[in-house]
Design an enzyme around this catalytic site. Structure first.
Site, PDB file in Angstrom:
ATOM      1  N   ASP A  13       6.493  70.219 -14.399  1.00 42.89           N
ATOM      2  CA  ASP A  13       6.707  71.618 -14.776  1.00 42.89           C
ATOM      3  C   ASP A  13       7.731  72.299 -13.869  1.00 42.89           C
ATOM      4  OD1 ASP A  13       4.944  71.513 -16.875  1.00 42.89           O
ATOM      5  OD2 ASP A  13       3.509  72.935 -16.043  1.00 42.89           O
ATOM      6  N   ASP A  14       8.240  73.432 -14.345  1.00 41.07           N
ATOM      7  CA  ASP A  14       9.102  74.346 -13.569  1.00 41.07           C
ATOM      8  C   ASP A  14      10.454  73.732 -13.223  1.00 41.07           C
ATOM      9  OD1 ASP A  14       6.805  75.934 -13.641  1.00 41.07           O
ATOM     10  OD2 ASP A  14       6.168  75.337 -11.634  1.00 41.07           O
ATOM     11  N   HIS A 134       4.539  78.836 -19.304  1.00 39.67           N
ATOM     12  CA  HIS A 134       4.455  78.985 -17.852  1.00 39.67           C
ATOM     13  C   HIS A 134       3.210  79.809 -17.522  1.00 39.67           C
ATOM     14  CE1 HIS A 134       5.787  79.224 -13.755  1.00 39.67           C
ATOM     15  NE2 HIS A 134       6.108  80.506 -13.790  1.00 39.67           N
TER      16      HIS A 134
END
Length: 310
Positions: A13-14, A134
């Site tokens: 993620d991210d 998110h």
């Protein structure tokens, strides 16, 4: 070759949060520790991340962001229900509080989600293979209907449903995080009928909340995999391996590898948060690419893949 017992998407993620996050994620992918990434298109190093994904042929999806940084849709950056007086999103808990009070415009949520899909296409040259939220905003009440409609309209087939088996029995998770995770699980359960209505798909099992940061270890991953392998759903029955007389289960493991961010570099407009600057992400990176974890996958019959392989 016999079919695997578990087809698992390991999603970093991210992606795009900062150059050091990007480098850590790429290093992890090249070492075989992850098989998929989720891009924050409003993050400071999103363009670099998209270029790296293309260069290394990393399967990539969209990490839709409504809670951190600034909107992509220009008309929402000044005056909108999605931002505070400084022009930033309300934050992980601030977004939820504003939603509970009925202060958020779902029309503006839709405009921003569609703008983020367009930005993703501009950066990568193709649609996301999957789209999640998110800080799990995509499963929140009202938002989930808009989110599902957007996915259906633009034909993004996969999302994330963050319901982790065995999460109720994880005493090492701090109380405040456990409370938040239980709220996420409730919202995710309520999202299932909505996602089904729009024909959105997701893996049989979700993992990752109990193994974040310092909680990631060979033993915690082994526990999570055993929970996943104990799952039986109607979709796994249809994928029964005739030579093994057992189902092939699909899963997503959410992870956050990377090197610690520099204090003044990264983020989505407000600078990197504490988790990004900590050593916990580097701990995840080192665990995911360690020979012990890769050997664990072999022992448990786990095959890593991207969403497009499911």
């Amino acid at each position: 070759m016999p079919l695997p017992r578990l087809l698992m998407v390991v999603t970093g993620d991210d992606f795009g949060y900062c150059p050091r996050r990007n480098q850590g994620i790429v290093d992890c992918f090249l070492a075989g520790g992850i098989s998929n990434v989720s891009l924050l298109v409003n993050a400071s190093a999103a363009k670099e991340a998209a270029d790296l994904a293309g260069r290394h042929k990393i399967p990539i999806g969209l990490h839709a962001n409504l809670s951190e940084g600034t909107p992509v849709y220009q008309h929402l950056q000044q005056i909108s229900t999605l931002v505070n007086p400084q022009g930033f999103f309300h934050g992980k808990m601030g977004f939820r509080q504003a939603l509970e009070k009925g202060q958020l415009s779902m029309n503006q949520v839709e405009l921003e989600l569609r703008a983020q899909v367009r930005r993703f296409i501009e950066l990568t040259g193709h649609l996301p293979h999957h789209m999640d939220g998110h800080q799990h905003v995509h499963v929140l009440p009202d938002v989930r209907e808009v989110f599902a409609q957007v996915l259906s309209d633009v034909r993004i087939p996969f999302t994330r449903v963050p319901i982790e088996p065995g999460l109720h029995n994880c005493p090492w998770v701090p109380a405040h995080l456990h409370t938040f995770y239980m709220e996420v699980e409730k919202d995710a359960l309520d999202s299932i009928p909505v996602f089904k209505h729009y024909g959105i798909r997701w893996p049989d099992v979700y993992l990752g909340l109990s193994t974040m940061g310092q909680n990631m270890s060979v033993s915690s991953l082994q526990r999570a995999l055993k929970q996943a392998l104990g799952t039986r759903t109607s979709s796994t029955i249809s994928r029964r391996a005739p030579d093994l007389h057992q189902p092939v289960i699909t899963a997503e493991l959410m992870v956050h590898p990377g090197y610690p961010s520099h204090p003044d570099e990264g983020g989505c407009g407000e600078g990197p948060d504490d988790f990004s600057q900590s050593t916990e992400r580097e701990h995840e990176l080192n665990m995911l690419r360690s020979p012990s974890v890769l050997e664990l996958y072999c022992q448990e019959g786990v095959q890593l893949c991207g969403f497009r392989d499911l």
